[in-house]
Design a protein around this motif. Structure first.
Motif, PDB file in Angstrom:
ATOM      1  N   UNK A 118       0.857  -1.177   0.000  1.00 18.18           N
ATOM      2  CA  UNK A 118       0.000   0.000   0.000  1.00 18.18           C
ATOM      3  C   UNK A 118       0.899   1.234   0.000  1.00 18.18           C
ATOM      4  N   UNK A 119       1.211   1.735  -1.171  1.00 16.93           N
ATOM      5  CA  UNK A 119       2.139   2.849  -1.292  1.00 16.93           C
ATOM      6  C   UNK A 119       1.524   4.170  -0.830  1.00 16.93           C
ATOM      7  N   UNK A 120       0.232   4.205  -0.580  1.00 15.63           N
ATOM      8  CA  UNK A 120      -0.351   5.426  -0.032  1.00 15.63           C
ATOM      9  C   UNK A 120       0.129   5.683   1.396  1.00 15.63           C
ATOM     10  N   UNK A 121       0.665   4.660   2.036  1.00 17.81           N
ATOM     11  CA  UNK A 121       1.197   4.800   3.388  1.00 17.81           C
ATOM     12  C   UNK A 121       2.668   5.176   3.399  1.00 17.81           C
ATOM     13  N   UNK A 122       3.277   5.307   2.235  1.00 18.06           N
ATOM     14  CA  UNK A 122       4.720   5.542   2.168  1.00 18.06           C
ATOM     15  C   UNK A 122       5.068   6.952   2.646  1.00 18.06           C
ATOM     16  N   UNK A 139       7.210  15.336  -1.075  1.00 16.14           N
ATOM     17  CA  UNK A 139       6.158  15.097  -2.050  1.00 16.14           C
ATOM     18  C   UNK A 139       5.829  13.631  -2.230  1.00 16.14           C
ATOM     19  N   UNK A 140       5.898  12.849  -1.132  1.00 13.26           N
ATOM     20  CA  UNK A 140       5.651  11.412  -1.248  1.00 13.26           C
ATOM     21  C   UNK A 140       4.221  11.104  -1.679  1.00 13.26           C
ATOM     22  N   UNK A 141       3.284  11.925  -1.284  1.00 16.47           N
ATOM     23  CA  UNK A 141       1.885  11.623  -1.592  1.00 16.47           C
ATOM     24  C   UNK A 141       1.584  11.725  -3.081  1.00 16.47           C
ATOM     25  N   UNK A 142       2.339  12.549  -3.816  1.00 14.36           N
ATOM     26  CA  UNK A 142       2.076  12.716  -5.254  1.00 14.36           C
ATOM     27  C   UNK A 142       2.670  11.575  -6.076  1.00 14.36           C
ATOM     28  N   UNK A 143       3.863  11.137  -5.708  1.00 16.96           N
ATOM     29  CA  UNK A 143       4.513  10.064  -6.472  1.00 16.96           C
ATOM     30  C   UNK A 143       5.351   9.217  -5.527  1.00 16.96           C
ATOM     31  N   UNK A 144       4.719   8.343  -4.771  1.00 13.79           N
ATOM     32  CA  UNK A 144       5.470   7.570  -3.768  1.00 13.79           C
ATOM     33  C   UNK A 144       6.485   6.614  -4.382  1.00 13.79           C
TER      34      UNK A 144
END
Length: 253
Positions: free
Chosen positions: A57-61, A75-80
Motif C-alpha cells: 500500500x504505497x499510499x502509506x509511504x 512530495x511522497x503523496x504525489x509520487x510515492x
C-alpha cells in the motif's frame, strides 16, 4: 521535539520482548540466494522490501518511514514510487535502517547483542577508514595512503555484507508474518462440559479419567465402599450393655 520522539522510540526498542526469526549470522545459511541478491542488488531489494513492509500500500509511504527530518516533505503523496526509488538509491543505508525500524516497531522485535556487535563493528570500521583517509591526505605518505585504501575497501565490503544480511533478515521476518513457514498452530477446542444434576449420585467425569472411591488405597472398587467381612465383630455390642444401675440414680436424664 521530533528528535526527542526518536530517542524515546530507540529507548523503547530496548524493552521489546520478541526476537528476529533469524539473527544476522544465520541469514546466509537460511536463505543464501536472497542474501547474494541483496549483496549485488541492494537498492532493488530495499525497494521491494519497503513496499512489502507497507503491505503493498504505497499510499502509506513516507520518506525514510518517518524517522528522518526530511520525512513527509519530499512530495511522497504525489509520487510515492519515485520517492522510494530515490530514497533507496541516494540514501541506501537509511532505507535499510528505516525498514528495520518499521518491522521492529510493528512486531516488538529487539536486536540481540550479537547483532548490535556486528552493526557496531561496521560503523567503527567505517570511522577508522575515514580517519586514515584524512591522515593520508594531510601527511601525504604513500604507505598511509595504501593502508587507508585497504581499510576503505574492507569497510565497504563489511558494509555491503551487513546490509545484505539485514535485508535477508527482514525478508525472512516478513515471510514469517505472511505465513510462508506453514500455518500457525491452532489451539484445540476444549471438550464440551456437562453440569451435574441433583438426581445424579456421581458427577460426570469430563476431561479426566474416571476415578473410583478407594482406588488409590488398595480398597475394592465401587461406590459406596463395601464393609470388610466380619464387620462388625460377633457379640458386639455386648448383651449387658448398658450395665445395670447405669446411669446412677439422681443423674439427670
Amino acid at each position: 521535539m521530533a528528535s526527542q520522539e526518536h530517542l524515546d522510540k530507540m529507548q523503547l526498542r530496548q524493552n521489546y520482548r520478541n526476537l528476529w526469526h533469524t539473527d544476522l549470522m544465520g541469514t546466509v545459511k537460511v536463505d543464501s540466494p536472497y542474501c547474494c541478491l541483496a549483496f549485488w542488488c541492494g537498492p532493488c531489494v530495499s525497494y521491494l522490501l519497503r513496499k512489502r513492509a507497507l503491505y503493498n500500500d504505497m499510499s502509506r509511504y513516507v520518506c525514510c518511514a518517518g524517522y528522518m527530518p526530511c520525512s513527509g516533505r519530499c512530495g511522497e503523496s504525489r509520487c510515492p514510487e519515485l520517492c522510494l526509488a530515490t530514497e533507496v538509491f541516494l540514501c541506501f543505508g537509511n532505507s535499510v535502517a528505516s525498514t528495520r525500524f518499521m518491522l521492529q516497531d510493528e512486531f516488538n522485535i529487539q536486536t540481540t547483542k550479537c547483532d548490535n556487535c556486528i552493526i557496531g563493528f561496521m560503523f567503527c570500521l567505517q570511522q577508522i577508514a575515514c580517519i586514515f583517509s584524512i591522515v593520508a591526505m594531510i601527511v601525504g605518505s604513500e604507505d598511509i595512503q595504501e593502508a587507508s585504501q585497504l581499510l576503505s575497501c574492507l569497510a565497504d565490503m563489511v558494509y555491503c555484507t551487513v546490509c545484505a544480511c539485514m535485508q535477508t533478515q527482514h525478508k525472512i521476518e516478513m515471510d514469517k508474518r505472511d505465513g510462508m513457514f506453514g500455518p500457525q498452530p491452532v489451539m484445540a477446542v476444549p471438550p464440551a462440559q456437562q453440569m451435574s444434576r441433583i438426581d445424579q449420585q456421581i458427577p460426570p467425569s469430563i476431561g479426566y479419567p474416571p476415578q473410583t472411591y478407594g482406588q488409590s488405597y488398595g480398597q475394592p472398587y465401587g461406590y459406596p465402599p463395601q464393609p470388610p467381612q466380619g464387620y462388625p465383630a460377633a457379640g458386639y455390642p455386648p448383651s449387658n450393655h448398658p450395665p445395670p444401675g447405669y446411669p446412677p440414680s439422681g443423674y439427670p436424664k
